[in-house]
Design a protein around this motif. Structure first.
Motif, short mmCIF file in Angstrom:
data_model
loop_
_atom_site.label_atom_id
_atom_site.label_comp_id
_atom_site.label_asym_id
_atom_site.label_seq_id
_atom_site.Cartn_x
_atom_site.Cartn_y
_atom_site.Cartn_z
N ARG A 1 47.12 14.32 52.69
CA ARG A 1 46.53 15.48 53.37
C ARG A 1 47.51 16.16 54.31
O ARG A 1 47.32 17.33 54.67
N LEU A 2 48.56 15.45 54.74
CA LEU A 2 49.57 16.06 55.60
C LEU A 2 50.24 17.25 54.92
O LEU A 2 50.72 18.18 55.59
N PHE A 3 50.28 17.21 53.60
CA PHE A 3 50.95 18.28 52.86
C PHE A 3 50.08 19.52 52.76
O PHE A 3 50.53 20.55 52.26
N ASP A 4 48.85 19.42 53.23
CA ASP A 4 47.97 20.60 53.29
C ASP A 4 48.18 21.39 54.58
O ASP A 4 47.57 22.45 54.76
N LEU A 5 49.02 20.86 55.48
CA LEU A 5 49.28 21.54 56.75
C LEU A 5 50.47 22.46 56.59
O LEU A 5 51.60 22.01 56.38
N GLY B 1 41.24 26.50 74.45
CA GLY B 1 41.51 26.85 73.06
C GLY B 1 41.79 25.65 72.19
O GLY B 1 41.58 24.50 72.59
N GLU B 2 42.30 25.94 71.00
CA GLU B 2 42.50 24.90 70.00
C GLU B 2 43.65 25.28 69.08
O GLU B 2 43.83 26.46 68.76
N LEU B 3 44.44 24.29 68.69
CA LEU B 3 45.46 24.47 67.66
C LEU B 3 44.79 24.17 66.33
O LEU B 3 44.59 23.01 65.97
N VAL B 4 44.44 25.21 65.61
CA VAL B 4 43.61 25.05 64.42
C VAL B 4 44.47 24.84 63.18
O VAL B 4 45.24 25.72 62.78
N ASN B 5 44.36 23.66 62.57
CA ASN B 5 44.99 23.39 61.29
C ASN B 5 44.01 23.74 60.17
O ASN B 5 42.87 24.12 60.42
N SER B 6 44.45 23.56 58.95
CA SER B 6 43.59 23.84 57.81
C SER B 6 42.72 22.65 57.42
O SER B 6 41.96 22.74 56.47
N VAL B 7 42.84 21.55 58.14
CA VAL B 7 42.03 20.36 57.85
C VAL B 7 41.39 19.87 59.14
O VAL B 7 41.90 20.11 60.24
N LEU B 8 40.28 19.18 59.01
CA LEU B 8 39.58 18.64 60.17
C LEU B 8 39.91 17.17 60.39
O LEU B 8 39.78 16.66 61.50
N GLN B 9 40.29 16.49 59.33
CA GLN B 9 40.59 15.07 59.43
C GLN B 9 41.63 14.72 58.38
O GLN B 9 41.63 15.29 57.28
N ILE B 10 42.52 13.81 58.71
CA ILE B 10 43.56 13.38 57.78
C ILE B 10 43.36 11.91 57.50
O ILE B 10 43.79 11.05 58.29
N ALA B 11 42.69 11.61 56.40
CA ALA B 11 42.35 10.23 56.07
C ALA B 11 43.44 9.55 55.26
O ALA B 11 43.52 8.32 55.25
N GLU B 12 44.27 10.32 54.58
CA GLU B 12 45.36 9.72 53.80
C GLU B 12 46.60 10.61 53.93
O GLU B 12 46.50 11.82 54.19
N PRO B 13 47.79 10.02 53.77
CA PRO B 13 49.04 10.77 53.97
C PRO B 13 49.14 12.04 53.15
O PRO B 13 49.75 13.02 53.59
#
Length: 449
Positions: free
Chosen positions: A133-137, A119-131
């Motif tokens: 984007r952490l707030f989208d989790l 399985g997979e722990l699915v977040n709402s983003v595929l890649q975090i290129a800048e800090p």
């Protein structure tokens, strides 16, 4: 690192996979997730199914953790829940995996009796290129199934059965019946052995991430903040008012106090503060003496005092601040003034009894790296990085101490250092020392901006 591994201080509690059937199940799941497989006949796995040996074999220790987000996992046994999580990118990942296994223990036990669960722990983003984007989790959803799709087929069969039962001419629909028989061959009898996973969605609250050289994100506290290991200005624009780095000691101290996240160890219930302070002082003495080439084996209390005297002119401010606090706690000496700017300040604290206790203790370990026991317990990745650069004498001393004082009773050591007993102040007279701490805060020394 070999010494750590041999003494059970690194890669401990991993699940050993050696049965041919389990190796084959692992390979089926690995091919399903990554298209790769292992040629190893035996290996060890953590709670997520990651294996250090397979990582070496593939030349990729992130083969189940691409880009550090949406971590994949392979479960061969529910016993994996007792294993650590290696190469963690987020501090919350192990807690989420453990919660998923606990919530679905009987279902996963039934599934892993005959196959692996991938399985997979699915977040709402595929890649975090800048800090930012952490707030989208905000939440993590777990998607899991066997490589053959037993759960998917079970859901499909349940839908077909419902159609069969509710359709007026269901008994005469040969195509529907044929489809039900074919799917049942892959899913099994769902009426006798129903398997359906629950609790597959988890809120992502406050967490630490290894991304961007390390970042603590407190989003759900009263006064939110991001605490960065590197220069906070390098984070760029982020949707939060307060961003600090480890050099902002006053700001971090004020943040921890305003949110009620810490307490002074000298007032912590159920904690032998004098013993803890002495051991913190011992670690600082060892750190100072380690570079001198002295023999550090078999040291007793008298030897530690001798080492402290010999190294007195080289002992850092952390030592002198904690020594003054020990003198107050053990001998009734003068109340020490340890401000948040003092190097000893964060050594005098532990996390308060909140949901973020482990995260706060991890941050405190980062802020007090000479306390090697707390560093090992609360922030193993940082401990291992520092250990690699130590002189051999210091490595030997710390390993022997951890084996003797921690490894033999991990739960007891954690409880005595970081646990919280019910407040019994209503049944016993107030302690004068604790009353002093209560009146002035942890130290009454956090500078107000």
């Amino acid at each position: 690192m070999k010494r750590l591994i041999e003494r059970g201080l690194m890669y401990g509690n991993l699940l050993h996979v050696s049965a041919p059937a389990l190796v084959e199940r692992y390979n089926r799941a690995l091919r399903h997730l990554t298209g790769k497989q292992t040629a190893l006949a035996d290996f060890h796995v953590d709670i997520s199914g990651y294996s250090p040996e397979i990582g070496d074999e593939l030349g990729d220790h992130y083969y189940l953790n691409h880009n550090g987000v949406n971590r994949q996992f392979i479960l061969l046994s529910t016993e994996q829940k007792r294993a650590p999580l290696l190469n963690a990118t987020f501090s919350s990942s192990r807690k989420i995996l453990r919660g998923f296994i606990d919530a679905n223990d009987s279902q996963l036990f039934a599934l892993t009796a005959t196959d692996a669960v991938a399985g997979e722990l699915v977040n709402s983003v595929l890649q975090i290129a800048e800090p930012a984007r952490l707030f989208d989790l905000h939440k993590v959803e777990i998607e899991a199934d066997t490589p053959g799709g037993r759960l998917r087929h079970s859901d499909e069969l349940a839908g077909l059965v419902h159609r069969f039962r509710t359709k007026e001419d269901g008994w005469f629909d040969d195509d529907l019946i044929t489809r039900m028989i074919a799917v049942a061959g892959r899913s099994g009898d769902i009426t006798r052995n129903p398997v359906q996973l629950k609790s597959t969605e988890f809120e992502l609250g406050n967490f630490w991430t290894a991304l961007f050289d390390g970042l603590y994100l407190f989003k759900t506290v009263t006064y939110p903040a991001a605490i960065s290991i590197r220069d906070a200005s390098a984070l760029g624009p982020i949707p939060i008012d307060n961003a600090f780095d480890l050099g902002d000691r006053n700001s971090i101290a004020r943040f921890l106090e305003r949110n009620g996240l810490v307490e002074a160890i000298v007032k912590a219930p159920g904690l032998d503060a004098v013993a803890v302070l002495r051991q913190k002082l011992d670690f600082i003495v060892i750190d100072t003496a380690a570079g001198s080439g002295l023999d550090l084996s078999g040291l007793n209390r008298s030897d530690m005092r001798r080492l402290a005297r010999q190294s007195a002119d080289r002992l850092p401010l952390e030592y002198h601040g904690l020594a003054a606090l020990l003198n107050w706690a053990a001998n009734g000496g003068g109340w020490p003034r340890i401000t948040s700017e003092h190097p000893a300040y964060f050594y005098t604290l532990r996390a308060a009894d909140t949901e973020d206790r482990d995260l706060v203790n991890m941050l405190l370990a980062e802020l007090s790296p000479l306390d090697l026991r707390q560093l090992f317990i609360c922030h193993k990745d940082l401990f291992y990085r520092q250990y690699a650069a130590w002189p051999d004498a210091k490595k030997a001393f710390v390993v022997e101490f951890l084996v003797r004082e921690y490894q033999v009773d991990k739960a007891g050591a954690r409880a005595s250092l970081f646990g919280h007993e019910p407040d019994m102040s209503g049944e016993t007279p107030p302690d004068p020392a604790a009353e002093m701490v209560r009146r002035v805060g942890p130290w009454g020394a956090v500078r107000r901006g």
